[in-house]
Design a protein around this motif. Structure first.
Motif, PDB file in Angstrom:
ATOM      1  N   VAL A  25       0.880  -1.168   0.000  1.00 40.98           N
ATOM      2  CA  VAL A  25       0.000   0.000   0.000  1.00 40.98           C
ATOM      3  C   VAL A  25       0.910   1.208   0.000  1.00 40.98           C
ATOM      4  CG1 VAL A  25      -1.455   1.375   1.535  1.00 40.98           C
ATOM      5  CG2 VAL A  25      -1.950  -1.048   1.187  1.00 40.98           C
ATOM      6  N   HIS A  26       0.570   2.254  -0.728  1.00 34.15           N
ATOM      7  CA  HIS A  26       1.442   3.422  -0.769  1.00 34.15           C
ATOM      8  C   HIS A  26       0.900   4.568   0.086  1.00 34.15           C
ATOM      9  CE1 HIS A  26       4.366   1.864  -3.522  1.00 34.15           C
ATOM     10  NE2 HIS A  26       3.393   1.375  -4.254  1.00 34.15           N
ATOM     11  N   GLY A  27       1.810   5.281   0.726  1.00 33.46           N
ATOM     12  CA  GLY A  27       1.465   6.484   1.465  1.00 33.46           C
ATOM     13  C   GLY A  27       1.127   6.238   2.923  1.00 33.46           C
ATOM     14  N   ASN A  28       0.706   5.037   3.253  1.00 35.02           N
ATOM     15  CA  ASN A  28       0.272   4.787   4.626  1.00 35.02           C
ATOM     16  C   ASN A  28       0.344   3.295   4.944  1.00 35.02           C
ATOM     17  OD1 ASN A  28      -0.644   5.605   7.114  1.00 35.02           O
ATOM     18  ND2 ASN A  28      -2.807   5.455   6.557  1.00 35.02           N
ATOM     19  N   ALA A  29       1.451   2.668   4.539  1.00 33.57           N
ATOM     20  CA  ALA A  29       1.571   1.207   4.685  1.00 33.57           C
ATOM     21  C   ALA A  29       1.826   0.829   6.136  1.00 33.57           C
ATOM     22  CB  ALA A  29       2.698   0.704   3.795  1.00 33.57           C
ATOM     23  N   ARG A  30       1.338  -0.340   6.541  1.00 34.15           N
ATOM     24  CA  ARG A  30       1.663  -0.858   7.851  1.00 34.15           C
ATOM     25  C   ARG A  30       2.815  -1.847   7.740  1.00 34.15           C
ATOM     26  NH1 ARG A  30      -3.908  -3.075  10.000  1.00 34.15           N
ATOM     27  NH2 ARG A  30      -3.814  -3.793   7.838  1.00 34.15           N
ATOM     28  N   ILE A  31       3.626  -1.898   8.789  1.00 35.52           N
ATOM     29  CA  ILE A  31       4.725  -2.862   8.810  1.00 35.52           C
ATOM     30  C   ILE A  31       4.147  -4.253   9.053  1.00 35.52           C
ATOM     31  CG2 ILE A  31       6.793  -3.604  10.069  1.00 35.52           C
ATOM     32  CD1 ILE A  31       7.379  -0.685  10.673  1.00 35.52           C
ATOM     33  N   LEU A  32       4.493  -5.199   8.190  1.00 36.87           N
ATOM     34  CA  LEU A  32       4.006  -6.568   8.362  1.00 36.87           C
ATOM     35  C   LEU A  32       5.010  -7.407   9.126  1.00 36.87           C
ATOM     36  CD1 LEU A  32       2.555  -7.307   4.808  1.00 36.87           C
ATOM     37  CD2 LEU A  32       1.326  -6.665   6.884  1.00 36.87           C
ATOM     38  N   ASP A  33       6.277  -7.187   8.834  1.00 32.01           N
ATOM     39  CA  ASP A  33       7.302  -8.018   9.447  1.00 32.01           C
ATOM     40  C   ASP A  33       8.648  -7.311   9.292  1.00 32.01           C
ATOM     41  OD1 ASP A  33       8.382 -10.125  10.759  1.00 32.01           O
ATOM     42  OD2 ASP A  33       8.428 -11.485   9.040  1.00 32.01           O
TER      43      ASP A  33
END
Lengths: 417, 417
Positions: free
Chosen positions: A107-115
């Motif tokens: 996702v661009h601009g507001n991605a969450r860290i997955l790992d």
């Protein structure tokens, strides 16, 4: 000794001098024998300049390309800070988000860290190197460069601290810590030596603005102790951890406040099971952020619902409601501008049922009318006239003895010295 | 239709306006039905600014961190050019060096490209997207960001063209093509419509400066046709390809020249088998670039060796020689400053043994003394007094009829119109 993660925000690395100053902070932890991992933001106004360049080319830049553009900001800082550390005779190495193994959503601009695959960082740390990581950015599984949105560098720092099982994550910023209330307005405001994650979350959400709520949540989930401290002043900051091995067991830990609040009341709604859900789903879908919500005096067939919004969002809120009048089926909308929100926060409230009552009493004695109330286990928020905001905060700060404990702390420090 | 690779240098993307202009060039090829892959450099002065920031922090920045720093320059340009293309309604996507699959040696500052995995680019091209790639940079097998050194973006463009089996690689720059000689000094200088790789290599090495020799070599090895053309003027440039299906079979294709040349003569050397190798190995190891080398009149036991260097390298050269006097075992060093090198280049020379003689004759008639000579199959270089440089080039340009062919070309163009 374990690993310390240090995070320096944009103002703390905004010039060559400040980068050198940050390098000294890093070296001081390294010299104590810690493994040190540093997370940095883009230098001062860099991001603004890049955004302006993009704006000169297009009014609707693609989010992917904005991420590509903005990610250069932190990349510049990591290389410069690393050079500064090397110049001072320390082994250091810089890593971009993707090099540091920070994997995010696609996702661009507001991605969450997955790992986070922190093997590479850990290797460098084991070799005695200081590792300087670009905050705010990562990469998706498709090797796309992503950014984490607001508060992104704080989140990077906390996530790395969790992944590396760091002892502590120090957030260096332009204030000296978390205060009982905003010291720009309230003279008696006092720096807290400790605060719990939950209290910090309430304060952060309420606009204390030192630390992004997302980062605090992350720290709470992974039990990472945080310290908010000044990059310029050489003094202890505020430690944020699960439970306050805090010197004073205050019922109220801090007071947050914000002005430019407006109350919107939707009158004559059908009082059904789905009314609340329909109205706030509609607002949310249209991007209107609602704060306090109160459902008042349902009498028979109709209900009235009040909520508060930032005054800057008022027009949007009213527009959305009017566009959906057919569906929502209300009678009329009333609005009241010129309000402020004042909240007391403290985990001690849970076991002190009289705290809200005491707050109302203090405000009443000052002649301040409370227009809305909202409570959680560790917070009481009130909406009052904006003109009374500072007076209310001062009275509450006094009544809950928040400035007094400065003396207790001073006495404690004197004993130590 | 096949793929066209276009490369825009720093001055061609130096401002928002120039980026928009470059976008128009890209679109014009796309509209012809080509797949288009664009390679860009950092914007105008960006690299200088980044270098200055680093210099403020350290006088000996690590090469790895300089690569990390400088690689941001192209990353900014790719995102901005992509935004400009999107704003004009075209599908486009930017890629950094590592995203574009450009794999280099694990060397910083001057890495060579080892391989290109162009699958990702090819996929985007197949989807009809314009792909904008950061020049000058790649990544090593250890995921380290590397840069390719001088002429790096030209090399990226040519390497991508080879990997993608592109029809052609267009190098957009601030000149309109390759000239018979430098038009800033010589009025009659004429733009060539075509030139061979070898001729271009000699001209590039001799300081014509339009295209980096490394890129030309790469193009020759993979038989990629190049066109050097202006990013501002709308006219044909110069096509560089294996053999000149060139309208005129000129014996001499161009004249290169440079001033600030110094001759160094090392006298009284022992005339042994290893003398030449010892002296130039010593200079090379110490970073001194030598140009023309002449071994003169060996009489009996001693030899004398002359070579030319840039005047700016003279001090280094003499220092190195003096430091190694014991090993080299020479009598003395003589130097002569204030010289210039003038070279004629043309693949037709191979079959025209009299060309060098004609050059000497022209110079003699002008009263110009030739102090050093060096020849290759397609080049004759002479070292003369700097004060006579422009006069020499003008006379040679005239004698080898380089400006005349302008008329032939004009006539050809008139016939076409």
């Amino acid at each position: 000794m374990g690993i310390i993660v240090q995070k320096f925000g944009g103002t703390s690395v905004g010039s060559v001098e400040k980068i050198q100053n940050a390098a000294n902070r890093v070296i001081s932890e390294k010299e104590k024998g810690h493994g040190v991992v540093v997370v940095v933001s883009a230098m001062g106004k860099t991001t603004d300049e890049l955004v302006r360049l993009a704006a000169d080319l297009t009014s609707r830049p693609s989010k992917r390309e904005m991420d590509m553009l903005l990610a250069t900001g932190e990349q510049v800082t990591i290389s410069l800070l690393t050079m500064a550390l090397q110049e001072k005779g320390y082994e250091a190495v810089s890593l971009t988000g993707w090099q540091a193994g920070i994997q995010t959503e696609a996702v661009h601009g507001n991605a969450r860290i997955l790992d986070i695959d922190s093997d590479r960082i850990q290797q460098y740390v084991d070799q005695g190197k200081i590792v300087v990581v670009a905050g705010f950015q990562g990469a998706s599984s498709l090797n796309e460069i992503t950014t984490l949105g607001r508060g992104g560098s704080d989140t990077t720092a906390v996530a790395l601290a969790a992944s590396l099982k760091a002892e502590k994550c120090d957030i260096y910023t332009d204030v000296t810590g978390v205060y009982t209330t905003d010291p720009r307005y309230i003279k008696g405001a006092r720096k807290l030596s400790g605060i719990s994650y939950d209290e910090m979350l309430e304060l952060a959400n309420l606009g204390a603005g030192v630390l992004h709520p997302r980062a605090v949540e992350f720290a709470k989930n992974y039990q990472v102790p945080l310290e908010v401290r000044s990059s310029m002043e050489n003094e202890n900051g505020t430690i944020i951890e699960e439970e306050a091995n805090m010197e004073e067991n205050l019922v109220v830990r801090g007071i947050a406040f914000e002005d430019q609040v407006t109350r919107v009341t939707v009158c004559g709604l059908p009082s059904g099971l789905t009314t609340l859900s329909t109205i706030f789903t509609t607002l949310a879908k249209n991007g209107v952020n609602v704060d306090i919500i109160i459902q008042a005096n349902t009498n028979g067939d109709t209900a009235s619902i009040s909520f508060s919004v930032k005054t800057s969002d008022l027009e949007d809120a009213v527009n959305v409601l009017e566009q959906h009048k057919n569906v929502l089926n209300y009678e009329k909308i009333e609005t009241e501008k010129g309000l402020a929100k004042v909240s007391i926060v403290g985990s001690g409230m849970v076991s002190n049922p009289g705290v809200a009552a005491e707050m109302f009493d203090v405000l009443a004695k000052e002649g301040i009318l409370v227009k809305m109330v909202s409570t959680s286990e560790i917070k009481v928020s009130t909406v009052i006239e904006q003109d009374s905001m500072v007076k209310a905060v001062e009275a509450l700060h006094e009544a809950f003895e928040l400035s007094k404990s400065r003396k207790a702390e001073a006495a404690a420090q004197a004993r130590q010295a």
